[in-house]
Design a protein around this motif. Structure first.
Motif, PDB file in Angstrom:
ATOM      1  N   SER A 173      14.892  36.945  25.155  1.00  7.25           N
ATOM      2  CA  SER A 173      13.857  37.744  25.778  1.00  7.25           C
ATOM      3  C   SER A 173      12.884  36.859  26.552  1.00  7.25           C
ATOM      4  O   SER A 173      12.488  37.187  27.677  1.00  7.25           O
ATOM      5  CB  SER A 173      13.106  38.554  24.711  1.00  7.25           C
ATOM      6  OG  SER A 173      12.157  39.411  25.303  1.00  7.25           O
ATOM      7  N   ASP A 179      16.422  43.805  27.648  1.00  6.08           N
ATOM      8  CA  ASP A 179      16.685  44.306  26.299  1.00  6.08           C
ATOM      9  C   ASP A 179      18.108  44.808  26.130  1.00  6.08           C
ATOM     10  O   ASP A 179      18.743  44.563  25.092  1.00  6.08           O
ATOM     11  CB  ASP A 179      15.711  45.434  25.956  1.00  6.08           C
ATOM     12  CG  ASP A 179      14.310  44.933  25.655  1.00  6.08           C
ATOM     13  OD1 ASP A 179      14.066  43.714  25.794  1.00  6.08           O
ATOM     14  OD2 ASP A 179      13.454  45.765  25.296  1.00  6.08           O
ATOM     15  N   LEU A 229      12.754  44.561  19.259  1.00  5.40           N
ATOM     16  CA  LEU A 229      12.293  44.281  20.615  1.00  5.40           C
ATOM     17  C   LEU A 229      11.181  45.241  21.019  1.00  5.40           C
ATOM     18  O   LEU A 229      10.207  44.853  21.674  1.00  5.40           O
ATOM     19  CB  LEU A 229      13.469  44.371  21.592  1.00  5.40           C
ATOM     20  CG  LEU A 229      14.571  43.323  21.409  1.00  5.40           C
ATOM     21  CD1 LEU A 229      15.776  43.650  22.297  1.00  5.40           C
ATOM     22  CD2 LEU A 229      14.062  41.918  21.694  1.00  5.40           C
ATOM     23  N   THR A 230      11.303  46.498  20.605  1.00  7.44           N
ATOM     24  CA  THR A 230      10.257  47.489  20.874  1.00  7.44           C
ATOM     25  C   THR A 230       8.975  47.128  20.141  1.00  7.44           C
ATOM     26  O   THR A 230       7.870  47.232  20.694  1.00  7.44           O
ATOM     27  CB  THR A 230      10.728  48.892  20.462  1.00  7.44           C
ATOM     28  OG1 THR A 230      11.868  49.253  21.254  1.00  7.44           O
ATOM     29  CG2 THR A 230       9.625  49.918  20.665  1.00  7.44           C
ATOM     30  N   ARG A 233       7.219  44.326  21.938  1.00  4.02           N
ATOM     31  CA  ARG A 233       6.602  44.793  23.178  1.00  4.02           C
ATOM     32  C   ARG A 233       5.369  45.658  22.895  1.00  4.02           C
ATOM     33  O   ARG A 233       4.308  45.463  23.510  1.00  4.02           O
ATOM     34  CB  ARG A 233       7.626  45.561  24.005  1.00  4.02           C
ATOM     35  CG  ARG A 233       7.077  46.045  25.354  1.00  4.02           C
ATOM     36  CD  ARG A 233       8.162  46.668  26.207  1.00  4.02           C
ATOM     37  NE  ARG A 233       8.815  47.787  25.554  1.00  4.02           N
ATOM     38  CZ  ARG A 233      10.048  47.750  25.058  1.00  4.02           C
ATOM     39  NH1 ARG A 233      10.779  46.656  25.142  1.00  4.02           N
ATOM     40  NH2 ARG A 233      10.571  48.827  24.484  1.00  4.02           N
ATOM     41  N   ASP A 234       5.497  46.599  21.973  1.00  7.36           N
ATOM     42  CA  ASP A 234       4.401  47.527  21.726  1.00  7.36           C
ATOM     43  C   ASP A 234       3.223  46.877  21.002  1.00  7.36           C
ATOM     44  O   ASP A 234       2.053  47.181  21.277  1.00  7.36           O
ATOM     45  CB  ASP A 234       4.894  48.731  20.915  1.00  7.36           C
ATOM     46  CG  ASP A 234       5.850  49.617  21.702  1.00  7.36           C
ATOM     47  OD1 ASP A 234       5.969  49.414  22.923  1.00  7.36           O
ATOM     48  OD2 ASP A 234       6.478  50.496  21.084  1.00  7.36           O
ATOM     49  N   GLY A 237       3.076  42.814  23.343  1.00  8.15           N
ATOM     50  CA  GLY A 237       3.320  42.620  24.766  1.00  8.15           C
ATOM     51  C   GLY A 237       4.604  41.888  25.067  1.00  8.15           C
ATOM     52  O   GLY A 237       4.843  41.474  26.202  1.00  8.15           O
ATOM     53  N   GLY A 238       5.474  41.722  24.031  1.00  5.56           N
ATOM     54  CA  GLY A 238       6.756  41.066  24.225  1.00  5.56           C
ATOM     55  C   GLY A 238       6.851  39.765  23.451  1.00  5.56           C
ATOM     56  O   GLY A 238       5.874  39.287  22.865  1.00  5.56           O
ATOM     57  N   TRP A 242       3.935  37.224  22.068  1.00  9.45           N
ATOM     58  CA  TRP A 242       3.889  36.928  20.627  1.00  9.45           C
ATOM     59  C   TRP A 242       3.746  35.427  20.395  1.00  9.45           C
ATOM     60  O   TRP A 242       2.954  34.985  19.549  1.00  9.45           O
ATOM     61  CB  TRP A 242       5.155  37.469  19.957  1.00  9.45           C
ATOM     62  CG  TRP A 242       5.213  37.294  18.472  1.00  9.45           C
ATOM     63  CD1 TRP A 242       4.747  38.171  17.521  1.00  9.45           C
ATOM     64  CD2 TRP A 242       5.787  36.193  17.763  1.00  9.45           C
ATOM     65  NE1 TRP A 242       4.998  37.670  16.265  1.00  9.45           N
ATOM     66  CE2 TRP A 242       5.637  36.462  16.384  1.00  9.45           C
ATOM     67  CE3 TRP A 242       6.422  35.023  18.149  1.00  9.45           C
ATOM     68  CZ2 TRP A 242       6.081  35.586  15.392  1.00  9.45           C
ATOM     69  CZ3 TRP A 242       6.869  34.138  17.171  1.00  9.45           C
ATOM     70  CH2 TRP A 242       6.707  34.418  15.810  1.00  9.45           C
TER      71      TRP A 242
END
Length: 262
Positions: A173, A179, A229-230, A233-234, A237-238, A242
């Motif tokens: 990622s 994704d 992955l969600t 992101r949520d 921010g990815g 992170w």
């Protein structure tokens, strides 16, 4: 192009090269390899990995207990750099006998009167997210090891699908792999799930718990990897964001990205 690397002693090893990115470049072959347990590699397989594929680093995501039981694998006798970063929350296993530690860590589903969990796609999605939330130190250290490797890096756990899938998915990622391509690679392990389970089911410590699981419960499902992955992101921010929350600078992120792309 096949990414499978078929060697004696492993059944779920593949190269992460050739994946598309949002930058228009594909990931480079030989930079990141994912695998199941490396304990059974033959001398010829070791030679191929080191001399032909140019592997220089191994990132081992198994627990300290797994290390205690299985001992050092054949790659330990080589010049490769080994990085051990457990993705489970370590307890005081060292203070227990092996049998006591096994009973707590690898007890069969439904033992001691507790209900057997439903190991569906949602279960594994929560499980993978747990690696990120409970062991961010190990996840970050594993990604840092990949970024600093002078050659190829093998990331592995026992089966090469759950712990390995989470760390490899985050690395991809950051490199810009979308994704859907990350999920598609993760699901490839389903093609070899029977061979993976056959390899582990009679081996300490996995023989304690695996017989209580069905093949379908262990089969990788797209929704599980999509869930972590969600979450990244949520909630953050990815994957890249992170890492920044954990102190990674721009050059740290760029080093990981360039390791997989250039």
């Amino acid at each position: 192009m096949t990414r499978w690397i078929d060697l004696e002693g492993v059944v779920n090893m593949r190269d992460m090269g050739g994946l598309p990115t949002t930058h228009g470049r594909a990931t480079q072959s030989g930079r990141l390899i994912r695998s199941d347990n490396l304990q059974d590699l033959t001398p010829a397989s070791v030679t191929h990995l080191v001399d032909t594929l140019g592997v220089t680093d191994v990132v081992d995501l198994r627990s300290t207990l797994e290390h205690r039981i299985t001992g050092e694998g054949p790659l330990r006798a080589t010049s490769l750099t080994h990085h051990h970063h457990s993705l489970v929350v370590e307890s005081d296993d060292d203070a227990r006998t092996v049998d006591e530690a096994l009973a707590l860590r690898f007890e069969p589903d439904g033992s001691r009167g507790r209900p057997k969990p439903v190991r569906d796609a949602d279960f594994w999605g929560r499980h993978y997210t747990g690696y990120v939330t409970r062991r961010p130190d190990s996840v970050g250290a594993a990604l840092a090891a990949i970024s600093r490797s002078p050659g190829g890096t093998i990331v592995h756990c026992a089966a090469g699908k759950d712990r390995t899938g989470t760390v490899v998915g985050m690395a991809l990622s950051v490199a810009g792999v979308p994704d859907d391509a990350i999920v598609e690679d993760y699901v490839l392990s389903a093609e070899r799930i029977e061979r993976i389970i056959d390899r582990l089911i009679d081996v300490e410590p996995y023989r304690y718990s695996l017989p209580s699981h069905t093949i379908d419960e262990q089969r990788p499902k797209a929704e599980s990897m999509a869930a972590v992955l969600t979450h990244l992101r949520d909630a953050h921010g990815g994957a890249e964001a992170w890492l920044r929350e954990r102190g990674w600078r721009e050059d740290d992120v760029a080093r990981l990205r360039s390791r997989l792309l250039d």
